[in-house]
Enzyme design. Structure first.
Site: not given
Ligand code: UD1
Length: 433
Positions: A22-23, A93, A117, A122, A306, A328, A398
């Site tokens: 996805k990223n 985002r 969020c 962020r 993540d 992070v 998502r």
């Protein structure tokens, strides 16, 4: 809203295929805005965030086609709206990723500020200040970033924090800038490298992606290309943790072990036996229950934030105690409160979670608060006594392609409860009122 019902206790067994990342797909879809020629992108995962990006591009005037194998063909020769509205940006985002390419190619963009969020405030100040240093005139008005530029100019930037989408936005902008851009303290994530590979195949001149110094020599234009998205390392890691927690034995195909060295080394420390080849990773747990492992999140090649929630879930049923430090994001422990409802023994102290492993979790109704937090609740459900109900799973849709189908294929007891009761047409809702 859909829910997932999970009955715990089955060790995961078997093989599944990992989807595209996805990223990487999100910035690569945004990068298509840099050219009028047709781009073909394959291995795109079927996810809500991808649909949102396609909707965003479609509203701008992109012509998008998807074939039955989920190759996406994008043609941006008729872009008319240089605008990313709040209603789309607030749900995803990463919409901010259109800012750099729009500004570089069309000299203007109006993009909603993403806002906060569930995992923290962020900000996007590094994206904005980097583009301003390249000559853009940027104001923030009424919740929108209003950016204008003639041709952007190459600059030497040292990013004040390692930011993944910030690096990607600036790299895309620099592709069409005049002269050389140097990005120091750049993000080294594999998805940044995948974007650079895609941009270079479009005719960009980028070197150093995957290191903390990326050098981009601007070109006048870029052309169409075909790019295959790299495998999703976070999806890979999540299924490996699921197998480790359940004492399972799985083989994940279409993935690459070098994308997740830090995660594999922590899984080995937890007692997993891991076998790798060029395109697959297999995991088994010869000694059953995992051992607790300490985690410190940091940018790549460190341990990914993540994967923090999934390892928190694993530690909650592991043998021993673990300290988890989140470096992070400021507020990425929402899953802890839900895991506590399932009996997990976790104490929160600032940016650390101290986890005392217990033998079994107990099923409870729990609520997903963000994408990776929801994954951790599904994992917890796989090892809990009884039936766990995970609500608000739109977060999971998502980022995890057909999660319940993949888990069913591995022998989990899981089912999706669709939300037909809550989807009342607006007109009927009014009559009832
Ligand atoms: C990306 C990933 C997300 C992952 C995160 C960190 C995508 C689409 N999302 O998010 O899954 O969790 O990287 O690996 O790729 N920051 C600032 N100012 C900025 C930008 C960032 O202060 O202008 C801070 C953030 O608040 C955060 C840190 O930098 O504390 C890292 O964030 P960043 O790498 O930008 O995350 P994203 O790119 O949004």
């Amino acid at each position: 809203m859909d829910k997932l019902l999970i009955s715990g206790g089955n060790p995961l067994q078997g093989e599944i295929s990992i989807s595209g990342a996805k990223n990487a797909a999100l910035p690569i879809l945004a990068s298509t805005l840099l050219t009028d020629e047709t781009m073909v992108i394959s291995n795109v995962p079927h996810l809500h965030d991808i649909t949102t990006t396609m909707e965003l591009l479609g509203r701008m005037g992109s012509d998008l086609m998807i074939d039955e194998r989920l190759n996406i063909e994008v043609n941006n020769s008729n872009i008319t709206e240089l605008f990313a509205p709040y209603e789309l940006v607030k749900t995803m985002r990463a919409s901010i990723l259109v800012l750099g390419p729009l500004l570089a190619r069309y000299g203007r963009a109006d993009v909603s500020l993403p806002g906060g969020c569930a995992i923290g405030s962020r900000p996007v100040n590094i994206h904005i200040s980097g583009l301003m240093a390249m000559g853009a005139d940027i104001t923030v008005e009424g919740g929108y970033i209003r950016a204008r530029a003639k041709r952007l100019k190459g600059v030497h930037l040292t990013l004040e924090m390692v930011t993944v989408t910030g690096t990607e936005n600036l790299m895309m902008a620099a592709v069409l800038a005049e002269g050389r851009t140097i990005l120091d303290n750049a993000a080294r994530e594999p998805e940044v490298t995948d974007l650079a590979i895609c941009l270079n195949s479009m005719g960009a001149r980028i070197e150093g992606a995957g290191t903390d110094r990326i050098i981009i020599d601007g070109v006048d234009s870029v052309h169409g290309a075909h790019h295959r998205i790299l495998p999703d390392r976070i999806e890979t890691g999540s299924y490996l943790v699921a197998a480790a927690m359940t004492g399972g034995n799985v083989k994940l195909k279409n993935t690459r072990s070098e994308l997740l060295d830090a995660v594999l080394s922590k899984l080995r420390e937890a007692g997993a036996k891991i076998d790798i080849d060029d395109t697959s990773i297999s995991l088994s747990m010869p000694n059953g229950r995992p051992r607790a492992v300490d985690i410190h999140t940091s940018p790549f090649p460190g341990f990914p934030t993540d994967m923090q929630a999934q390892f928190t879930a694993m530690n909650s049923i592991a043998e021993g105690n673990a300290v988890i430090t989140e470096n992070v994001f400021e507020n990425r422990f929402m899953h802890v409160h839900e895991l506590q409802r399932m009996g997990a023994d976790i104490k929160l102290e600032g940016n650390t979670a101290i986890v005392n492993g217990i033998k079994r979790l107990k099923a409870a109704p729990v609520m997903a608060t963000d994408l990776r937090a929801s994954a951790s609740l599904v994992l917890a459900g796989l090892v809990a006594d009884g039936e766990t109900e995970v609500d608000r799973i739109y977060h999971i849709d998502r980022g995890y392609e057909t999660i319940e189908e993949k888990l069913l294929q591995l022998g989990a007891k899981i089912k999706r409860i669709p939300s037909q009761q809550t989807r009342m047409p607006v007109s009927k809702a009014r009559i009832v009122k």
